[in-house]
Motif scaffolding. Structure first.
Motif, PDB file in Angstrom:
ATOM      1  N   MET A  40       0.853  -1.189   0.000  1.00 40.17           N
ATOM      2  CA  MET A  40       0.000   0.000   0.000  1.00 40.17           C
ATOM      3  C   MET A  40       0.888   1.239   0.000  1.00 40.17           C
ATOM      4  O   MET A  40       1.775   1.379   0.841  1.00 40.17           O
ATOM      5  CB  MET A  40      -0.882  -0.016   1.247  1.00 40.17           C
ATOM      6  N   ARG A  41       0.667   2.174  -0.936  1.00 41.66           N
ATOM      7  CA  ARG A  41       1.532   3.340  -1.024  1.00 41.66           C
ATOM      8  C   ARG A  41       0.793   4.508  -1.660  1.00 41.66           C
ATOM      9  O   ARG A  41      -0.232   4.327  -2.314  1.00 41.66           O
ATOM     10  CB  ARG A  41       2.806   3.030  -1.812  1.00 41.66           C
ATOM     11  N   VAL A  42       1.333   5.695  -1.471  1.00 37.47           N
ATOM     12  CA  VAL A  42       0.764   6.912  -2.041  1.00 37.47           C
ATOM     13  C   VAL A  42       1.362   7.128  -3.424  1.00 37.47           C
ATOM     14  O   VAL A  42       2.588   7.052  -3.598  1.00 37.47           O
ATOM     15  CB  VAL A  42       1.065   8.127  -1.148  1.00 37.47           C
ATOM     16  N   ILE A  43       0.506   7.396  -4.407  1.00 35.17           N
ATOM     17  CA  ILE A  43       0.969   7.642  -5.772  1.00 35.17           C
ATOM     18  C   ILE A  43       0.247   8.861  -6.346  1.00 35.17           C
ATOM     19  O   ILE A  43      -0.745   9.334  -5.786  1.00 35.17           O
ATOM     20  CB  ILE A  43       0.747   6.434  -6.701  1.00 35.17           C
ATOM     21  N   GLN A  44       0.725   9.343  -7.473  1.00 33.96           N
ATOM     22  CA  GLN A  44       0.067  10.436  -8.183  1.00 33.96           C
ATOM     23  C   GLN A  44      -1.305   9.981  -8.654  1.00 33.96           C
ATOM     24  O   GLN A  44      -1.482   8.852  -9.115  1.00 33.96           O
ATOM     25  CB  GLN A  44       0.922  10.851  -9.386  1.00 33.96           C
ATOM     26  N   HIS A  45      -2.304  10.855  -8.529  1.00 35.25           N
ATOM     27  CA  HIS A  45      -3.645  10.543  -9.005  1.00 35.25           C
ATOM     28  C   HIS A  45      -3.580  10.268 -10.502  1.00 35.25           C
ATOM     29  O   HIS A  45      -2.909  10.987 -11.246  1.00 35.25           O
ATOM     30  CB  HIS A  45      -4.597  11.707  -8.712  1.00 35.25           C
ATOM     31  N   PRO A  46      -4.258   9.227 -11.000  1.00 33.85           N
ATOM     32  CA  PRO A  46      -4.122   8.850 -12.420  1.00 33.85           C
ATOM     33  C   PRO A  46      -4.697   9.859 -13.411  1.00 33.85           C
ATOM     34  O   PRO A  46      -4.299   9.861 -14.578  1.00 33.85           O
ATOM     35  CB  PRO A  46      -4.871   7.517 -12.497  1.00 33.85           C
ATOM     36  N   THR A  47      -5.632  10.703 -12.963  1.00 30.82           N
ATOM     37  CA  THR A  47      -6.263  11.626 -13.914  1.00 30.82           C
ATOM     38  C   THR A  47      -6.156  13.087 -13.518  1.00 30.82           C
ATOM     39  O   THR A  47      -6.024  13.960 -14.370  1.00 30.82           O
ATOM     40  CB  THR A  47      -7.754  11.278 -14.116  1.00 30.82           C
ATOM     41  N   THR A  48      -6.239  13.391 -12.225  1.00 32.63           N
ATOM     42  CA  THR A  48      -6.132  14.777 -11.792  1.00 32.63           C
ATOM     43  C   THR A  48      -5.133  14.886 -10.655  1.00 32.63           C
ATOM     44  O   THR A  48      -5.182  14.112  -9.690  1.00 32.63           O
ATOM     45  CB  THR A  48      -7.487  15.353 -11.328  1.00 32.63           C
ATOM     46  N   THR A  49      -4.212  15.837 -10.773  1.00 32.35           N
ATOM     47  CA  THR A  49      -3.182  15.993  -9.741  1.00 32.35           C
ATOM     48  C   THR A  49      -3.453  17.183  -8.839  1.00 32.35           C
ATOM     49  O   THR A  49      -2.645  17.518  -7.983  1.00 32.35           O
ATOM     50  CB  THR A  49      -1.799  16.169 -10.405  1.00 32.35           C
ATOM     51  N   THR A  50      -4.602  17.840  -9.022  1.00 29.47           N
ATOM     52  CA  THR A  50      -4.913  19.057  -8.272  1.00 29.47           C
ATOM     53  C   THR A  50      -5.360  18.720  -6.852  1.00 29.47           C
ATOM     54  O   THR A  50      -6.474  18.247  -6.637  1.00 29.47           O
ATOM     55  CB  THR A  50      -5.996  19.872  -8.985  1.00 29.47           C
TER      56      THR A  50
END
Length: 305
Positions: A75-85
């Motif tokens: 389990m880890r934190v990643i960049q949102h696949p569609t919106t990074t705001t």
């Protein structure tokens, strides 16, 4: 009773509801289903204790624990696949916080979850007044950190509208920014974590952590708690809630006291650091540093079996 099939009134165990202890009430019948559910929970959570003794507080990597595409990376934190705001995603998987094993989502197997999609509480407003709403079924505490959390109405005139919590007034009452509008008794709601903010004036380091606690659930929130054979609410159930929170501009994770652990079960696990840039609303891969607390689980656990 035929063969080795037990003669039970119903099977009420449902792992996806994330219930922990079953709380028997005095002066009411003891149902076989409540007792059996308590035993199921003891069996499942007992394996969690074995894991905690072996690996300690951590994010777990092991496909046997159940997951989709990311579970063996943990389990880890990643960049949102569609919106990074002002949003991010936590990948499917499991984590161990002070002996409690929790999935990224209650689904079995666990799924990815976006920060913005997390629901901490659901409930029904019992009264409104003085710019505040009351839900008499709740037992909120300061450890829930409700200030700046968002209350989204799901029924009534204000359905679909979101209000911001300004203060916790009592265990059952919160004040809302700008007043309560047309919120009325019997309206239903969901509580979400605070909206993430864009750094202003300088770069900022934010801490993402997992908050695990127990929420008392009665028939008002889950009609299945009342036994259909007797129409009696013989028990309450303690739901294990896990939510990913963010401390903006701070690396000091909350530390539970012993009384918190006994009465509310507040537990915390560091997940990641977000290196936010001044004036930049985006949260990208380059800004995310996951904590080095991943371990491999030892005990085979199948959710809901």
């Amino acid at each position: 009773m035929a063969g080795n099939t037990p003669n039970v009134s119903r099977d009420s165990f449902d792992f996806s509801k994330q219930y922990g202890p079953v709380v028997l009430q005095q002066g009411v019948p003891v149902h076989d289903s409540d007792w059996n559910e308590m035993m199921d929970n003891l069996w499942i959570r007992g394996t969690h204790v074995v894991n905690h003794a072996a690996v300690g507080d951590c994010r777990l990597k092991h496909t046997q624990l159940g997951g989709t595409t990311n579970s063996d990376s943990g389990m880890r934190v990643i960049q949102h696949p569609t919106t990074t705001t002002n949003d991010f995603t936590v990948t499917d998987g499991w984590a161990m916080a002070a002996g409690v094993l929790v999935p990224s989502t209650p689904a079995s197997p666990p799924q990815d979850i976006d920060y913005e999609d997390q629901v901490m509480f659901t409930g029904t407003v019992t009264s409104v007044g003085g710019g505040a709403i009351t839900d008499s079924s709740k037992n909120w505490a300061s450890e829930h950190s409700l200030t700046n959390c968002r209350v989204k109405m799901t029924s009534g005139t204000e359905s679909g509208n979101t209000f911001t919590v300004t203060s916790l007034d009592s265990a059952t009452t919160v004040s809302l920014s700008g007043g309560t509008g047309s919120i009325a008794a019997t309206d239903t709601y969901e509580v979400y974590p605070p909206a993430l903010t864009t750094p202003s004036g300088s770069d900022r380091d934010d801490l993402v952590y997992l908050h695990v606690f127990f929420d008392d659930i009665a028939t008002e929130e889950d009609s299945n708690i009342t036994h259909p054979g007797t129409s009696v609410e013989a028990v309450h159930k303690s739901k294990i809630v896990s939510v990913f929170r963010v401390l903006e501009g701070s690396m000091t994770m909350p530390t539970p006291t012993e009384s918190n652990l006994l009465s509310y079960g507040h537990r915390y696990l560091s997940m990641a650091v977000l290196n936010r840039l001044d004036g930049n609303a985006n949260i990208t891969t380059a800004m995310i540093t996951n904590t080095d607390n991943i371990r491999r689980a030892i005990t085979h656990i199948e959710a809901g079996t």
